[in-house]
Write a protein that holds these residues in place. Structure first.
Motif, PDB file in Angstrom:
ATOM      1  N   LEU A  77      38.304  36.831  46.271  1.00  0.00           N
ATOM      2  CA  LEU A  77      39.650  36.657  46.821  1.00  0.00           C
ATOM      3  C   LEU A  77      40.108  37.948  47.509  1.00  0.00           C
ATOM      4  O   LEU A  77      40.742  37.917  48.567  1.00  0.00           O
ATOM      5  CB  LEU A  77      40.634  36.290  45.707  1.00  0.00           C
ATOM      6  CG  LEU A  77      40.435  34.922  45.067  1.00  0.00           C
ATOM      7  CD1 LEU A  77      41.272  34.795  43.804  1.00  0.00           C
ATOM      8  CD2 LEU A  77      40.804  33.826  46.058  1.00  0.00           C
ATOM      9  N   ILE A  78      39.781  39.088  46.883  1.00  0.00           N
ATOM     10  CA  ILE A  78      40.155  40.376  47.472  1.00  0.00           C
ATOM     11  C   ILE A  78      39.436  40.574  48.808  1.00  0.00           C
ATOM     12  O   ILE A  78      40.041  41.013  49.799  1.00  0.00           O
ATOM     13  CB  ILE A  78      39.838  41.536  46.499  1.00  0.00           C
ATOM     14  CG1 ILE A  78      40.728  41.430  45.246  1.00  0.00           C
ATOM     15  CG2 ILE A  78      40.024  42.888  47.172  1.00  0.00           C
ATOM     16  CD1 ILE A  78      40.391  42.429  44.154  1.00  0.00           C
ATOM     17  N   ALA A 101      46.659  41.286  40.092  1.00  0.00           N
ATOM     18  CA  ALA A 101      46.893  41.686  41.481  1.00  0.00           C
ATOM     19  C   ALA A 101      46.786  43.195  41.655  1.00  0.00           C
ATOM     20  O   ALA A 101      46.478  43.683  42.749  1.00  0.00           O
ATOM     21  CB  ALA A 101      48.253  41.182  41.948  1.00  0.00           C
ATOM     22  N   VAL A 118      38.034  36.915  41.440  1.00  0.00           N
ATOM     23  CA  VAL A 118      38.946  37.946  41.963  1.00  0.00           C
ATOM     24  C   VAL A 118      38.342  38.804  43.087  1.00  0.00           C
ATOM     25  O   VAL A 118      38.961  38.955  44.142  1.00  0.00           O
ATOM     26  CB  VAL A 118      39.512  38.810  40.802  1.00  0.00           C
ATOM     27  CG1 VAL A 118      40.071  40.132  41.301  1.00  0.00           C
ATOM     28  CG2 VAL A 118      40.610  38.032  40.077  1.00  0.00           C
ATOM     29  N   GLY A 131      47.739  45.731  56.047  1.00  0.00           N
ATOM     30  CA  GLY A 131      47.286  44.340  56.114  1.00  0.00           C
ATOM     31  C   GLY A 131      46.268  44.015  55.032  1.00  0.00           C
ATOM     32  O   GLY A 131      46.380  42.989  54.351  1.00  0.00           O
ATOM     33  N   ALA A 151      43.690  44.503  43.262  1.00  0.00           N
ATOM     34  CA  ALA A 151      43.414  44.221  44.670  1.00  0.00           C
ATOM     35  C   ALA A 151      43.534  45.424  45.619  1.00  0.00           C
ATOM     36  O   ALA A 151      42.638  45.622  46.440  1.00  0.00           O
ATOM     37  CB  ALA A 151      44.284  43.067  45.148  1.00  0.00           C
ATOM     38  N   PRO A 152      44.604  46.242  45.550  1.00  0.00           N
ATOM     39  CA  PRO A 152      44.770  47.271  46.588  1.00  0.00           C
ATOM     40  C   PRO A 152      43.577  48.213  46.701  1.00  0.00           C
ATOM     41  O   PRO A 152      43.184  48.592  47.800  1.00  0.00           O
ATOM     42  CB  PRO A 152      46.024  48.038  46.145  1.00  0.00           C
ATOM     43  CG  PRO A 152      46.766  47.093  45.287  1.00  0.00           C
ATOM     44  CD  PRO A 152      45.729  46.245  44.617  1.00  0.00           C
ATOM     45  N   LEU A 178      46.559  37.013  47.865  1.00  0.00           N
ATOM     46  CA  LEU A 178      45.593  35.990  47.429  1.00  0.00           C
ATOM     47  C   LEU A 178      45.383  36.023  45.919  1.00  0.00           C
ATOM     48  O   LEU A 178      45.359  34.982  45.270  1.00  0.00           O
ATOM     49  CB  LEU A 178      44.252  36.168  48.145  1.00  0.00           C
ATOM     50  CG  LEU A 178      44.120  35.563  49.538  1.00  0.00           C
ATOM     51  CD1 LEU A 178      42.653  35.490  49.949  1.00  0.00           C
ATOM     52  CD2 LEU A 178      44.744  34.175  49.608  1.00  0.00           C
ATOM     53  N   VAL A 179      45.238  37.236  45.343  1.00  0.00           N
ATOM     54  CA  VAL A 179      45.022  37.319  43.893  1.00  0.00           C
ATOM     55  C   VAL A 179      46.273  36.861  43.147  1.00  0.00           C
ATOM     56  O   VAL A 179      46.186  36.174  42.130  1.00  0.00           O
ATOM     57  CB  VAL A 179      44.619  38.755  43.462  1.00  0.00           C
ATOM     58  CG1 VAL A 179      44.490  38.850  41.951  1.00  0.00           C
ATOM     59  CG2 VAL A 179      43.309  39.161  44.123  1.00  0.00           C
ATOM     60  N   THR A 222      47.228  41.562  60.893  1.00  0.00           N
ATOM     61  CA  THR A 222      47.934  42.764  61.351  1.00  0.00           C
ATOM     62  C   THR A 222      47.247  43.344  62.592  1.00  0.00           C
ATOM     63  O   THR A 222      47.889  44.010  63.397  1.00  0.00           O
ATOM     64  CB  THR A 222      48.021  43.843  60.242  1.00  0.00           C
ATOM     65  OG1 THR A 222      46.741  44.024  59.659  1.00  0.00           O
ATOM     66  CG2 THR A 222      49.008  43.452  59.170  1.00  0.00           C
ATOM     67  N   GLY A 278      41.099  38.174  51.301  1.00  0.00           N
ATOM     68  CA  GLY A 278      42.448  38.639  51.606  1.00  0.00           C
ATOM     69  C   GLY A 278      42.440  39.887  52.475  1.00  0.00           C
ATOM     70  O   GLY A 278      43.279  40.030  53.376  1.00  0.00           O
ATOM     71  N   SER A 279      41.489  40.793  52.224  1.00  0.00           N
ATOM     72  CA  SER A 279      41.398  42.019  53.014  1.00  0.00           C
ATOM     73  C   SER A 279      41.065  41.690  54.464  1.00  0.00           C
ATOM     74  O   SER A 279      41.663  42.239  55.402  1.00  0.00           O
ATOM     75  CB  SER A 279      40.303  42.936  52.469  1.00  0.00           C
ATOM     76  OG  SER A 279      40.514  43.213  51.114  1.00  0.00           O
ATOM     77  N   GLY A 286      47.171  41.373  52.145  1.00  0.00           N
ATOM     78  CA  GLY A 286      46.358  40.151  52.115  1.00  0.00           C
ATOM     79  C   GLY A 286      45.661  39.978  50.774  1.00  0.00           C
ATOM     80  O   GLY A 286      45.698  38.894  50.173  1.00  0.00           O
ATOM     81  N   SER A 287      45.051  41.057  50.265  1.00  0.00           N
ATOM     82  CA  SER A 287      44.296  40.923  49.013  1.00  0.00           C
ATOM     83  C   SER A 287      45.232  40.732  47.824  1.00  0.00           C
ATOM     84  O   SER A 287      44.968  39.917  46.947  1.00  0.00           O
ATOM     85  CB  SER A 287      43.357  42.120  48.817  1.00  0.00           C
ATOM     86  OG  SER A 287      44.068  43.332  48.831  1.00  0.00           O
ATOM     87  N   GLY A 318      44.019  39.754  56.046  1.00  0.00           N
ATOM     88  CA  GLY A 318      45.147  40.664  56.250  1.00  0.00           C
ATOM     89  C   GLY A 318      44.926  41.583  57.435  1.00  0.00           C
ATOM     90  O   GLY A 318      45.834  41.791  58.255  1.00  0.00           O
ATOM     91  N   ALA A 319      43.713  42.122  57.545  1.00  0.00           N
ATOM     92  CA  ALA A 319      43.408  43.011  58.671  1.00  0.00           C
ATOM     93  C   ALA A 319      43.430  42.235  59.985  1.00  0.00           C
ATOM     94  O   ALA A 319      43.910  42.739  61.010  1.00  0.00           O
ATOM     95  CB  ALA A 319      42.045  43.675  58.466  1.00  0.00           C
ATOM     96  N   GLY A 349      38.561  45.579  58.302  1.00  0.00           N
ATOM     97  CA  GLY A 349      39.058  45.177  56.983  1.00  0.00           C
ATOM     98  C   GLY A 349      37.946  44.960  55.971  1.00  0.00           C
ATOM     99  O   GLY A 349      38.158  45.083  54.771  1.00  0.00           O
TER     100      GLY A 349
END
Lengths: 200, 90
Positions: free
Chosen positions: A69-70, A147, A66, B70, A150-151, B78-79, A81, A73-74, B74-75, A77-78, A96
């Motif tokens: 993946l975070i 999930a 996890v 973003g 994640a944030p 994926l999770v 965007t 994904g971070s 994104g995170s 995602g950055a 990011g």
């Protein structure tokens, strides 16, 4: 709960704007003590659950992945965007890769890459923490408990941990602490690594 | 980091070993909430007092919001995808 948390933050910002405190050692001591009390309370509520180990063992093996993946994904995602803001992909990825740890990522980027990008990393990662506080309950509801870890990114081990715990369960709280710890270790590794790549 | 891990373990041990008087046990979650509010208030204070941050907001604020959205999206995605692959949770 979310509104009380946000209210505390907004009240603090307003107080800071009005009082304009000299950036203080005292404040950071208070913050450290409050964090310790917060973690004590989370640890206590986990300890109250006699079935905790059984529940932790029932986590699927993919849980170990996890934090990675975070991280991925971070950064992705950055980068995506960032393209919307016409930023260089590498620089957006670097911002990011603070994973929500705004103080450390901002200092690392400002010191060894670029001061303006360091400030952007500071703001971006502060906003990430605020978004996490606001949306963890929603994410837990619609995207599942894992999930919701994640944030918060690296803050899943401290500030956002009690929020994850309140909106999921004991085993997800353990997952959040694990994930936040790994991400906190990754920030001082990944940020300098990306800076090296950018400076080639 | 050691302080945080230590505090978590201490809280865990206090619950398991019943170190707190019975009357205090129920009050720990309220302590947690109060410290969270105090923490966010002090975070707000340090942000609001930080001239560098306030001065940077007009120029960089929007970009920072977009990037932070973003990182969160994104995170989470994926999770979410991975937890679907690894056996959906109840």
């Amino acid at each position: 709960m979310t509104w009380k948390i946000l209210g505390s933050l907004v009240a603090g910002v307003c107080g800071g704007l009005l009082l304009n405190l000299p950036g203080g050692e005292a404040l950071s001591l208070v913050t450290d003590l409050a964090l310790a009390a917060l973690l004590f309370a989370v640890g206590f509520s986990l300890g109250e659950d006699p079935e905790l180990w059984k529940k932790v063992r029932s986590l699927p093996p993919i849980s170990l992945a996890v934090p990675f993946l975070i991280a991925l994904g971070s950064i992705l995602g950055a980068t995506v965007t960032g393209l919307l803001c016409r930023m260089a992909p590498g620089e957006a990825a670097l911002v990011g890769s603070g994973f929500g740890w705004y103080s450390l990522s901002a200092v690392l980027i400002a010191q060894s890459y670029d001061v303006a990008l360091g400030t952007l990393a500071l703001l971006t990662n502060i906003f990430r923490e605020i978004l996490a506080i606001l949306f963890i309950p929603t994410v837990a509801k619609y995207f599942g408990k894992a999930a919701a870890v994640a944030p918060g990114g690296a803050t899943a081990m401290d500030v956002t941990l009690p929020i994850v715990a309140a909106h999921t369960d004991g085993r997800t709280a353990i997952l959040a602490f694990y994930s936040g710890t790994v991400l906190s270790i990754l920030v001082p590794i990944v940020v300098p690594f990306l800076i090296q790549l950018l400076q080639r | 980091m050691a302080l945080l891990i230590g505090a978590l373990l201490l809280g865990f041990a206090a619950a398991r070993l019943r170190l707190l008087p019975e009357a205090w046990r129920g009050k720990v979650p309220a302590l947690g909430n109060l410290t969270l509010f105090a923490l966010l208030f002090s975070l707000g204070l340090s942000l609001g007092s930080n001239q560098e941050i306030i001065a940077a907001l007009p120029a960089l604020g929007l970009r920072a919001v977009v990037l932070s959205v973003g990182t969160v999206l994104g995170s989470v995605l994926l999770v979410w995808l991975a937890s679907g692959l690894g056996g959906r949770r109840p």
